[in-house]
Design a protein around this motif. Sequence first.
Motif, PDB file in Angstrom:
ATOM      1  N   THR A  62      10.596  -1.206   4.873  1.00 34.68           N
ATOM      2  CA  THR A  62       9.897  -1.968   3.991  1.00 34.68           C
ATOM      3  C   THR A  62       9.421  -3.502   4.668  1.00 34.68           C
ATOM      4  N   ILE A  63      10.423  -4.006   5.368  1.00 34.79           N
ATOM      5  CA  ILE A  63       9.923  -5.124   6.069  1.00 34.79           C
ATOM      6  C   ILE A  63       8.588  -5.043   6.870  1.00 34.79           C
ATOM      7  N   ASP A  64       8.522  -3.732   7.542  1.00 38.32           N
ATOM      8  CA  ASP A  64       7.138  -3.477   8.547  1.00 38.32           C
ATOM      9  C   ASP A  64       6.163  -3.627   7.407  1.00 38.32           C
ATOM     10  N   PHE A  65       6.133  -2.801   6.521  1.00 37.29           N
ATOM     11  CA  PHE A  65       5.274  -2.688   5.290  1.00 37.29           C
ATOM     12  C   PHE A  65       4.531  -3.933   4.571  1.00 37.29           C
ATOM     13  N   GLN A  66       5.654  -4.837   4.275  1.00 37.13           N
ATOM     14  CA  GLN A  66       5.285  -6.121   3.996  1.00 37.13           C
ATOM     15  C   GLN A  66       4.601  -6.976   4.892  1.00 37.13           C
ATOM     16  N   ASP A  67       5.025  -6.893   6.143  1.00 38.47           N
ATOM     17  CA  ASP A  67       4.158  -7.517   7.176  1.00 38.47           C
ATOM     18  C   ASP A  67       2.736  -6.910   7.290  1.00 38.47           C
ATOM     19  N   LEU A  79      -1.324  -7.937  -2.777  1.00 37.98           N
ATOM     20  CA  LEU A  79      -0.298  -6.793  -2.631  1.00 37.98           C
ATOM     21  C   LEU A  79       0.824  -7.381  -2.494  1.00 37.98           C
ATOM     22  N   ARG A  80       0.916  -8.199  -1.376  1.00 34.44           N
ATOM     23  CA  ARG A  80       2.176  -8.909  -1.001  1.00 34.44           C
ATOM     24  C   ARG A  80       2.642  -9.694  -2.086  1.00 34.44           C
ATOM     25  N   ASN A  81       1.935 -10.458  -2.813  1.00 30.82           N
ATOM     26  CA  ASN A  81       2.316 -11.116  -3.894  1.00 30.82           C
ATOM     27  C   ASN A  81       3.237  -9.892  -4.938  1.00 30.82           C
ATOM     28  N   LEU A  82       2.637  -9.000  -5.363  1.00 27.08           N
ATOM     29  CA  LEU A  82       3.091  -7.915  -6.070  1.00 27.08           C
ATOM     30  C   LEU A  82       4.470  -7.415  -5.586  1.00 27.08           C
ATOM     31  N   LEU A  83       4.616  -7.105  -4.313  1.00 23.22           N
ATOM     32  CA  LEU A  83       5.683  -6.910  -3.806  1.00 23.22           C
ATOM     33  C   LEU A  83       6.777  -7.459  -3.955  1.00 23.22           C
ATOM     34  N   ALA A  84       6.426  -8.952  -3.633  1.00 22.66           N
ATOM     35  CA  ALA A  84       7.631 -10.145  -3.671  1.00 22.66           C
ATOM     36  C   ALA A  84       7.935 -10.266  -5.087  1.00 22.66           C
ATOM     37  N   ARG A  85       7.054  -9.919  -6.072  1.00 21.14           N
ATOM     38  CA  ARG A  85       7.638 -10.015  -7.708  1.00 21.14           C
ATOM     39  C   ARG A  85       8.632  -8.964  -8.037  1.00 21.14           C
ATOM     40  N   LEU A 144      -2.730   0.285  -6.007  1.00 17.06           N
ATOM     41  CA  LEU A 144      -3.218   0.299  -4.813  1.00 17.06           C
ATOM     42  C   LEU A 144      -1.989   0.226  -3.836  1.00 17.06           C
ATOM     43  N   LEU A 145      -1.068  -0.691  -4.433  1.00 15.99           N
ATOM     44  CA  LEU A 145       0.300  -0.663  -3.639  1.00 15.99           C
ATOM     45  C   LEU A 145       1.051   0.760  -3.349  1.00 15.99           C
ATOM     46  N   GLU A 146       0.917   1.259  -4.355  1.00 19.90           N
ATOM     47  CA  GLU A 146       1.625   2.807  -4.187  1.00 19.90           C
ATOM     48  C   GLU A 146       0.881   3.588  -3.160  1.00 19.90           C
ATOM     49  N   PHE A 147      -0.354   3.441  -3.199  1.00 25.99           N
ATOM     50  CA  PHE A 147      -1.087   4.077  -2.374  1.00 25.99           C
ATOM     51  C   PHE A 147      -1.224   3.706  -1.006  1.00 25.99           C
ATOM     52  N   SER A 148      -1.103   2.267  -0.934  1.00 22.23           N
ATOM     53  CA  SER A 148      -1.071   1.878   0.536  1.00 22.23           C
ATOM     54  C   SER A 148       0.245   2.137   1.161  1.00 22.23           C
ATOM     55  N   LEU A 149       1.643   2.355   0.236  1.00 25.21           N
ATOM     56  CA  LEU A 149       2.780   2.319   0.804  1.00 25.21           C
ATOM     57  C   LEU A 149       2.743   3.913   1.178  1.00 25.21           C
ATOM     58  N   LYS A 150       2.187   5.044   0.451  1.00 28.14           N
ATOM     59  CA  LYS A 150       2.331   6.260   0.816  1.00 28.14           C
ATOM     60  C   LYS A 150       1.325   6.654   2.038  1.00 28.14           C
ATOM     61  N   GLY A 151       0.431   5.772   2.332  1.00 31.33           N
ATOM     62  CA  GLY A 151      -0.471   5.919   3.454  1.00 31.33           C
ATOM     63  C   GLY A 151       0.189   5.383   4.834  1.00 31.33           C
ATOM     64  N   TYR A 152       0.951   4.480   4.466  1.00 23.87           N
ATOM     65  CA  TYR A 152       1.814   3.595   5.474  1.00 23.87           C
ATOM     66  C   TYR A 152       2.896   4.671   6.185  1.00 23.87           C
ATOM     67  N   ILE A 153       3.489   5.245   5.128  1.00 23.32           N
ATOM     68  CA  ILE A 153       4.626   6.168   5.607  1.00 23.32           C
ATOM     69  C   ILE A 153       4.050   7.271   6.282  1.00 23.32           C
ATOM     70  N   GLN A 154       2.990   7.849   5.942  1.00 23.30           N
ATOM     71  CA  GLN A 154       2.453   8.860   6.965  1.00 23.30           C
ATOM     72  C   GLN A 154       1.970   8.397   8.184  1.00 23.30           C
ATOM     73  N   LYS A 155       1.420   7.261   8.083  1.00 22.98           N
ATOM     74  CA  LYS A 155       0.892   6.498   9.506  1.00 22.98           C
ATOM     75  C   LYS A 155       2.028   6.305  10.427  1.00 22.98           C
ATOM     76  N   ARG A 156       3.196   5.864   9.795  1.00 24.87           N
ATOM     77  CA  ARG A 156       4.233   5.687  10.958  1.00 24.87           C
ATOM     78  C   ARG A 156       5.034   7.143  11.214  1.00 24.87           C
TER      79      ARG A 156
END
Length: 287
Positions: A62-67, A79-85, A144-156
Amino acid sequence: MTANQCKPHSYHQPPGAAFFVVFAMTHSSAVQRAMVKKPNIMFLLGAGASCAAGVPAMRQFTIDFQDAIASYKPGGPLLRNLLARIQVAFKGHRHRLPIPQDKTDFDLEVLYEFLHAINRCKLPTSRPFTSLPGCPTRGRCSELLEFSLKGYIQKRCLEPVAHPDRVEYLRPLGEFARICGTLNIASLNYDACIETAAKLEGIPCHTGFDPSTGLWEPSLLRLRGTPNHPIFKLIKLHGSATWYRSGSFGAYREIVRGTPREIGLASGRARTLVLEAGLLIYPRSEE
């Protein structure tokens, strides 16, 4: 090859891989004799087994994704603002959520739980999350945040394929396979660390998909190896970053292993596969 012929090797042990010191047991004559006599061994691996290869555990993910999303264009700051909320809503009202009360970390499981609820707000199970004060509502940004999270999970999770040197510490699994013939591994992880380590060792790794065509072929999981021709049998309980569904009949496939280009590390293909046809059980408390 007999147990006594199994020669010790020198393996690079990166920071955090101390758990795999247990593999030194393969060089204990007593353990070797027991393994030859009763070779039906299975390893159950969780997130810690992949951390040394650069695949983060829940909280660090989660920390890495936020960065990472801070630099996304366009929309990174939104997206970062939404994650912070979402994080604020969790920290302030976690006692009202249907999750273990001793869970205090805002990690990947919590983030995905919130996004799943927000983007599927009509489900009864979403209500405890979406009713929290300050919880964001569904919109293009949350999707878009969910889309980005799933893509980030696969990438890592695919990174070890492009950097096989990171899984050197897993190579002692090959010693077990060469003693037992068949090494059974059940993994809770999405990443390709075990498959990559098997390739380094020159040992076939069967996941239920034909390695030449990528098609689902469960009979492969019934194969048995021998000490002279060992195999890994890998059961990925939560799915894999390399699995997807394709075609009008929904055929199950695995991205054929090979170079980073061949397995789709290019962001466009990877994101398309994981979002439209991926076969992963994403981290949630009810998984």
